[in-house]
Write an enzyme that holds these catalytic residues in place. Structure first.
Site, PDB file in Angstrom:
ATOM      1  N   GLU A 138      -5.545  -3.762  -1.351  1.00  0.00           N
ATOM      2  CA  GLU A 138      -5.932  -5.020  -0.706  1.00  0.00           C
ATOM      3  C   GLU A 138      -7.022  -5.768  -1.475  1.00  0.00           C
ATOM      4  O   GLU A 138      -7.339  -6.908  -1.186  1.00  0.00           O
ATOM      5  CB  GLU A 138      -6.438  -4.738   0.722  1.00  0.00           C
ATOM      6  CG  GLU A 138      -5.352  -4.305   1.695  1.00  0.00           C
ATOM      7  CD  GLU A 138      -5.093  -2.790   1.706  1.00  0.00           C
ATOM      8  OE1 GLU A 138      -5.444  -2.113   0.715  1.00  0.00           O
ATOM      9  OE2 GLU A 138      -4.547  -2.297   2.702  1.00  0.00           O
ATOM     10  N   THR A 183       0.866  -1.177   0.000  1.00  0.00           N
ATOM     11  CA  THR A 183       0.000   0.000   0.000  1.00  0.00           C
ATOM     12  C   THR A 183       0.905   1.228   0.000  1.00  0.00           C
ATOM     13  O   THR A 183       2.025   1.179   0.523  1.00  0.00           O
ATOM     14  CB  THR A 183      -0.892   0.059   1.256  1.00  0.00           C
ATOM     15  OG1 THR A 183      -0.030   0.082   2.389  1.00  0.00           O
ATOM     16  CG2 THR A 183      -1.807  -1.132   1.346  1.00  0.00           C
ATOM     17  N   TRP A 242     -19.572  13.952  12.876  1.00  0.00           N
ATOM     18  CA  TRP A 242     -18.600  13.830  11.812  1.00  0.00           C
ATOM     19  C   TRP A 242     -18.855  14.809  10.673  1.00  0.00           C
ATOM     20  O   TRP A 242     -19.994  15.002  10.245  1.00  0.00           O
ATOM     21  CB  TRP A 242     -18.647  12.423  11.224  1.00  0.00           C
ATOM     22  CG  TRP A 242     -18.158  11.363  12.140  1.00  0.00           C
ATOM     23  CD1 TRP A 242     -17.484  11.536  13.315  1.00  0.00           C
ATOM     24  CD2 TRP A 242     -18.313   9.950  11.958  1.00  0.00           C
ATOM     25  NE1 TRP A 242     -17.196  10.321  13.870  1.00  0.00           N
ATOM     26  CE2 TRP A 242     -17.693   9.324  13.069  1.00  0.00           C
ATOM     27  CE3 TRP A 242     -18.894   9.156  10.976  1.00  0.00           C
ATOM     28  CZ2 TRP A 242     -17.654   7.932  13.201  1.00  0.00           C
ATOM     29  CZ3 TRP A 242     -18.856   7.773  11.104  1.00  0.00           C
ATOM     30  CH2 TRP A 242     -18.236   7.183  12.221  1.00  0.00           C
ATOM     31  N   LYS A 273     -13.864  15.414  13.360  1.00  0.00           N
ATOM     32  CA  LYS A 273     -14.788  15.071  14.442  1.00  0.00           C
ATOM     33  C   LYS A 273     -15.070  16.322  15.257  1.00  0.00           C
ATOM     34  O   LYS A 273     -14.284  16.714  16.103  1.00  0.00           O
ATOM     35  CB  LYS A 273     -14.212  13.959  15.301  1.00  0.00           C
ATOM     36  CG  LYS A 273     -14.209  12.644  14.537  1.00  0.00           C
ATOM     37  CD  LYS A 273     -13.169  11.662  15.013  1.00  0.00           C
ATOM     38  CE  LYS A 273     -12.985  10.590  13.950  1.00  0.00           C
ATOM     39  NZ  LYS A 273     -11.603  10.310  13.638  1.00  0.00           N
TER      40      LYS A 273
HETATM   41  P1  ADP Z   1      -3.326   3.748   0.011  1.00  0.00           P
HETATM   42  O1  ADP Z   1      -4.080   2.955   1.031  1.00  0.00           O
HETATM   43  O2  ADP Z   1      -1.895   3.655   0.206  1.00  0.00           O
HETATM   44  O3  ADP Z   1      -3.840   5.145  -0.216  1.00  0.00           O
HETATM   45  P2  ADP Z   1      -4.819   2.534  -2.094  1.00  0.00           P
HETATM   46  O4  ADP Z   1      -4.687   3.028  -3.467  1.00  0.00           O
HETATM   47  O5  ADP Z   1      -4.974   1.082  -1.905  1.00  0.00           O
HETATM   48  O6  ADP Z   1      -3.546   3.023  -1.371  1.00  0.00           O
HETATM   49  O7  ADP Z   1      -5.971   3.325  -1.399  1.00  0.00           O
HETATM   50  C1  ADP Z   1      -7.248   2.823  -1.153  1.00  0.00           C
HETATM   51  C2  ADP Z   1      -8.084   3.899  -0.569  1.00  0.00           C
HETATM   52  O8  ADP Z   1      -8.227   4.984  -1.485  1.00  0.00           O
HETATM   53  C3  ADP Z   1      -9.493   3.497  -0.247  1.00  0.00           C
HETATM   54  O9  ADP Z   1      -9.589   2.868   1.001  1.00  0.00           O
HETATM   55  C4  ADP Z   1     -10.229   4.836  -0.272  1.00  0.00           C
HETATM   56  O10 ADP Z   1     -10.095   5.525   0.942  1.00  0.00           O
HETATM   57  C5  ADP Z   1      -9.489   5.598  -1.327  1.00  0.00           C
HETATM   58  N1  ADP Z   1     -10.232   5.541  -2.595  1.00  0.00           N
HETATM   59  C6  ADP Z   1     -10.033   4.728  -3.642  1.00  0.00           C
HETATM   60  N2  ADP Z   1     -10.897   4.996  -4.638  1.00  0.00           N
HETATM   61  C7  ADP Z   1     -11.671   6.011  -4.214  1.00  0.00           C
HETATM   62  C8  ADP Z   1     -12.767   6.749  -4.775  1.00  0.00           C
HETATM   63  N3  ADP Z   1     -13.233   6.510  -5.997  1.00  0.00           N
HETATM   64  N4  ADP Z   1     -13.312   7.730  -4.026  1.00  0.00           N
HETATM   65  C9  ADP Z   1     -12.858   8.000  -2.785  1.00  0.00           C
HETATM   66  N5  ADP Z   1     -11.844   7.350  -2.210  1.00  0.00           N
HETATM   67  C10 ADP Z   1     -11.240   6.372  -2.909  1.00  0.00           C
END
Ligand code: ADP
Length: 553
Positions: free
Chosen positions: A331, A186, A446, A441
């Site tokens: 993931e 990640t 929220w 918060k």
């Molecule tokens: P990292 O966790 O390192 O940022 P990832 O690319 O796996 O790498 O990130 C996943 C996260 O990105 C998701 O849990 C979410 O919070 C955010 N995310 C992915 N796609 C979207 C989307 N279309 N809109 C909003 N948030 C998104």
């Protein structure tokens, strides 16, 4: 039980490569090289070179399960490694080229990469960490600028020279569909990078899932441009998906500037392009100044962070381009949901359709979702109740690499906690409110930073906006909006005007207490707003917030 009388057919990645070669060996894979020339070859060429690569890897001593690191842009060599490493029994481990040296060394050491394939244009970065990565025995280089001598320990090889000497005969070393195929860390938007270790089976199923008509619906007639890097969640699976359906593949190499992308889309008649919102924001502004014909695009796929509704609208209204918003995570291999209109949306007026498209969408088959409260109780899909999103399915990790049993990201009943706070409508359309860690918060309630950002970026003078929590004596936290104004508006736009713009759009107590104007929002290694850095800058007094009058409830 009466057992079905069906064939045992392991879902391994060689099946996809064989299929692509059998049916689409004439179809093309194009790469924009560092020198700006287009490299072109076919899926048939890819197939033969992957066989050679497998022999090369065995020749270098690759053992079953060994990790093979890649440090490269999106190009045909990287594509060969996507297949070659796992089909020779190894694991393709894509390294993020934008990490700081410490993080890069940490990840290479954690993965214990034995062989590293390096894009020659990125040599300086690898040289910086070369003496800190003792497991790496071999460096294999491609695209090395003429005359550049690598300064690397261990054995250094030339990719093309190795391939030229290798045989084209090879029997894939894949024993089991559950064998590991790929490893991706990640990007560490929150906390330390952790590794997702994909299997052949999970990636084949993900590829099939992604190609469903209700997902991306890729076909042979598509021309696919993955702008999303191959090191960011396997370029969202597009290299494998394109091979399975025989789509033409266009790899941008290091050319990711808006102007280059616009030119590439126009020249190659791209139909599906995929990237994070930052990329498409840049492209939109480029096209407004220097128009190009990008009408070939049938789906501008966007994910990784929330695509502002205003940008979805702008693409459709001004450029006639359909945006396909998707949500995923490393993931999840990474695809989870897509926001394609359903039959009951078809007759809605355009603005309401854009509202729907701005949501993250419904889960595709293969991804189950549920939302839960803090105590783990399941919450209703009513479009308003917020809860944490949990998922399960065949291409979702059940643990992190070398951290087995120690992460609290998995529930006792086998679901993965995404860390995203969402609402789900009755029709299954999910909307991300925030990442748990990014919610503001305020007095026990929220505020969604994502929603505020989306509204602010709809203001014609706002180029970028990121909202973070600011410590507050009375309310614990209050929103601070960090904003990049368009150059012509820098002297004019006032804090009050921005709050007045927000007022009809959000609850009054959501209005930011303060604004900080900056030249640029810092980005993470995969192009997301880096709120960790913004919070640090705020704590160190570098942001200089301007208070808004009477903004607090
Ligand atoms: P990292 O966790 O390192 O940022 P990832 O690319 O796996 O790498 O990130 C996943 C996260 O990105 C998701 O849990 C979410 O919070 C955010 N995310 C992915 N796609 C979207 C989307 N279309 N809109 C909003 N948030 C998104």
């Amino acid at each position: 039980m009466l057992e079905g009388l069906m064939m045992h057919y392991p879902l391994t990645m060689d099946r996809i490569l064989e299929h692509g070669n059998r049916l689409y060996r004439h179809k093309r894979i194009k790469t924009l090289l560092p020198n700006g020339k287009m490299h072109e070859y076919t899926y048939g060429d890819l197939y033969r070179r992957v066989k050679r690569l497998c022999n090369v890897l065995e020749g270098l001593g690759l053992q079953m399960g060994d990790r093979v690191g890649t440090f490269a842009w999106n190009n045909y060599q990287h594509m060969e490694l996507y297949f070659g490493a796992p089909l020779a029994g190894g694991v393709v481990h894509t390294l993020n080229i934008r990490l700081f040296p410490e993080q890069l060394a940490y990840i290479i050491n954690h993965a214990e990469d034995r062989i590293l394939f390096v894009d020659g244009t990125l040599l300086p970065l690898v040289e910086q960490v070369a003496d800190r990565i003792p497991h790496v025995e071999h460096f294999v280089l491609f695209n090395v600028p003429p005359g550049r001598e690598p300064r690397l320990p261990g054995q250094v090889h030339d990719y093309e020279a190795l391939l030229a000497d290798a045989s084209e005969e090879y029997t894939w070393r894949v024993q089991d569909e559950n064998q590991a195929l790929g490893l991706c860390y990640t990007s560490g938007t929150t906390g330390n990078p952790k590794g997702a270790l994909y299997s052949h089976r999970s990636m084949v199923l993900h590829t099939m899932g992604e190609c469903q008509a209700m997902a991306l619906g890729l076909t042979e007639s598509d021309v696919v441009l993955p702008v999303v890097p191959q090191f960011h969640a396997m370029a969202w699976g597009l290299p494998y998906a394109a091979t399975m359906v025989g789509a033409t593949l266009v790899m941008p190499g290091p050319h990711l500037k808006p102007e280059a992308l616009a030119q590439l889309i126009e020249a190659e008649r791209v139909t599906v392009a995929a990237g994070v919102p930052t990329i498409w924001n840049g492209l939109y502004h480029e096209l407004r100044t220097r128009p190009r014909d990008i009408s070939s695009i049938r789906a501008l796929v966007v994910g990784g962070s929330a695509m502002p509704r205003a940008l979805i609208e702008a693409y459709e209204r001004d450029l006639g381009v359909n945006v396909l918003h998707a949500w995923g995570m490393t993931e999840l291999s990474p695809l989870g949901t897509v926001s394609k209109l359903l039959s009951h949306h078809q007759d809605l007026p355009a603005p309401q359709k854009w509202d729907v498209k701005a949501r993250q969408g419904y889960p595709i088959f293969g991804v189950e979702m549920r939302i839960v409260d803090d105590a783990g109780h399941e919450l209703p899909w009513d479009g308003t109740t917020m809860g944490e999103l949990q998922v399960r399915g065949p291409w979702i990790i059940r643990d992190y690499f070398k951290l087995e049993g120690s992460s609290d990201a998995f529930t006792p009943d086998g679901w993965f906690r995404t860390g995203d706070v969402v609402t789900v409508h009755e029709d299954g359309f999910m909307t991300i409110t925030d990442r748990t860690k990014d919610l503001v918060k305020s007095g026990g309630e929220w505020i969604s930073s994502v929603e505020l950002e989306g509204h602010l970026m709809a203001h014609p003078d706002v180029l970028e906006a990121a909202v973070i929590a600011m410590p507050d004596e009375k309310w614990q936290e209050r929103p601070l909006a960090v904003v990049v104004l368009a150059p012509q508006a820098r002297e004019q736009v006032q804090v009050e005007e921005l709050n007045a713009f927000l007022e009809p759009r959000v609850a009054r107590w959501w209005l930011p207490d303060a604004y900080a104007f900056v030249e640029e929002i810092p980005k993470t290694s995969v192009g997301k707003f880096d709120k960790k850095v913004l919070r640090e800058r705020l704590a160190q007094g570098e942001l200089r917030p301007i208070r808004a009058r009477e903004a607090t409830r």
